[in-house]
Design a protein around this motif. Structure first.
Motif, short mmCIF file in Angstrom:
data_model
loop_
_atom_site.label_atom_id
_atom_site.label_comp_id
_atom_site.label_asym_id
_atom_site.label_seq_id
_atom_site.Cartn_x
_atom_site.Cartn_y
_atom_site.Cartn_z
N GLU A 1 48.42 37.60 -42.98
CA GLU A 1 47.60 38.46 -42.12
C GLU A 1 47.03 37.65 -40.95
N ALA A 2 46.61 36.43 -41.23
CA ALA A 2 46.06 35.57 -40.17
C ALA A 2 47.15 35.21 -39.16
N VAL A 3 48.34 34.89 -39.64
CA VAL A 3 49.45 34.56 -38.72
C VAL A 3 49.78 35.77 -37.86
N SER A 4 49.79 36.94 -38.45
CA SER A 4 50.07 38.16 -37.70
C SER A 4 49.01 38.38 -36.62
N ALA A 5 47.75 38.15 -36.98
CA ALA A 5 46.66 38.32 -36.00
C ALA A 5 46.80 37.32 -34.86
N VAL A 6 47.21 36.09 -35.17
CA VAL A 6 47.41 35.07 -34.14
C VAL A 6 48.53 35.49 -33.20
N GLU A 7 49.62 36.00 -33.77
CA GLU A 7 50.74 36.44 -32.94
C GLU A 7 50.31 37.58 -32.01
N GLU A 8 49.52 38.51 -32.52
CA GLU A 8 49.06 39.63 -31.70
C GLU A 8 48.14 39.16 -30.57
N THR A 9 47.21 38.26 -30.88
CA THR A 9 46.29 37.79 -29.83
C THR A 9 47.03 36.96 -28.79
N ASN A 10 48.00 36.17 -29.23
CA ASN A 10 48.79 35.40 -28.26
C ASN A 10 49.62 36.31 -27.37
N ALA A 11 50.17 37.37 -27.94
CA ALA A 11 50.94 38.32 -27.13
C ALA A 11 50.05 39.00 -26.10
N ALA A 12 48.87 39.41 -26.52
CA ALA A 12 47.94 40.06 -25.59
C ALA A 12 47.52 39.10 -24.47
N SER A 13 47.29 37.84 -24.84
CA SER A 13 46.90 36.85 -23.85
C SER A 13 48.05 36.58 -22.87
N SER A 14 49.28 36.51 -23.38
CA SER A 14 50.44 36.28 -22.51
C SER A 14 50.64 37.43 -21.53
N ILE A 15 50.46 38.64 -22.00
CA ILE A 15 50.58 39.82 -21.13
C ILE A 15 49.51 39.77 -20.03
N ASP A 16 48.29 39.42 -20.43
CA ASP A 16 47.21 39.32 -19.44
C ASP A 16 47.50 38.24 -18.40
N MET A 17 48.01 37.10 -18.84
CA MET A 17 48.33 36.02 -17.90
C MET A 17 49.44 36.46 -16.93
N LEU A 18 50.40 37.20 -17.45
CA LEU A 18 51.47 37.71 -16.59
C LEU A 18 50.92 38.68 -15.56
N LYS A 19 50.01 39.55 -15.99
CA LYS A 19 49.38 40.50 -15.06
C LYS A 19 48.61 39.77 -13.97
N VAL A 20 47.92 38.70 -14.35
CA VAL A 20 47.16 37.93 -13.36
C VAL A 20 48.11 37.31 -12.35
N SER A 21 49.22 36.74 -12.83
CA SER A 21 50.15 36.08 -11.92
C SER A 21 50.83 37.08 -10.98
N LEU A 22 50.96 38.34 -11.45
CA LEU A 22 51.55 39.37 -10.60
C LEU A 22 50.52 40.09 -9.73
N GLY A 23 49.25 39.80 -9.97
CA GLY A 23 48.19 40.44 -9.21
C GLY A 23 47.83 41.82 -9.71
#
Length: 87
Positions: free
Chosen positions: A36-58
């Motif tokens: 469950e903890a690994v799954s939560a880490v994967e979800e938070t990392n995915a959300a963070s990666s999407i946010d970083m991509l959005k920032v880089s695209l403006g």
């Protein structure tokens, strides 16, 4: 995307109840807790990666949400590593 968190109060309550009654009903095995903890880490990392991509695209609406999600992902990884090292 919704980030789910581990409810430590419930897990600790289940452990205390199991210790009192001597039964393992409702007790979450360590293996399941770790999955469950690994799954939560994967979800938070995915959300963070999407946010970083959005920032880089403006396309980011609120920069503070990006910072908060990055901090959540970092904390989730640190917690997972600490649990792994204790196991």
């Amino acid at each position: 995307m919704m980030i789910s968190r581990i409810n430590m109060a419930q897990i600790i309550g289940n452990m205390n109840e199991s210790a009192k009654t001597g039964s393992l009903d409702g007790f979450l095995p360590f293996e399941d807790l770790l999955k469950e903890a690994v799954s939560a880490v994967e979800e938070t990392n995915a959300a963070s990666s999407i946010d970083m991509l959005k920032v880089s695209l403006g396309d980011a609406d609120a920069l503070h949400n990006v910072t908060i999600n990055a901090a959540k992902a970092d904390l989730a990884i640190q917690t997972l590593v600490a649990v792994r090292n204790k196991a």
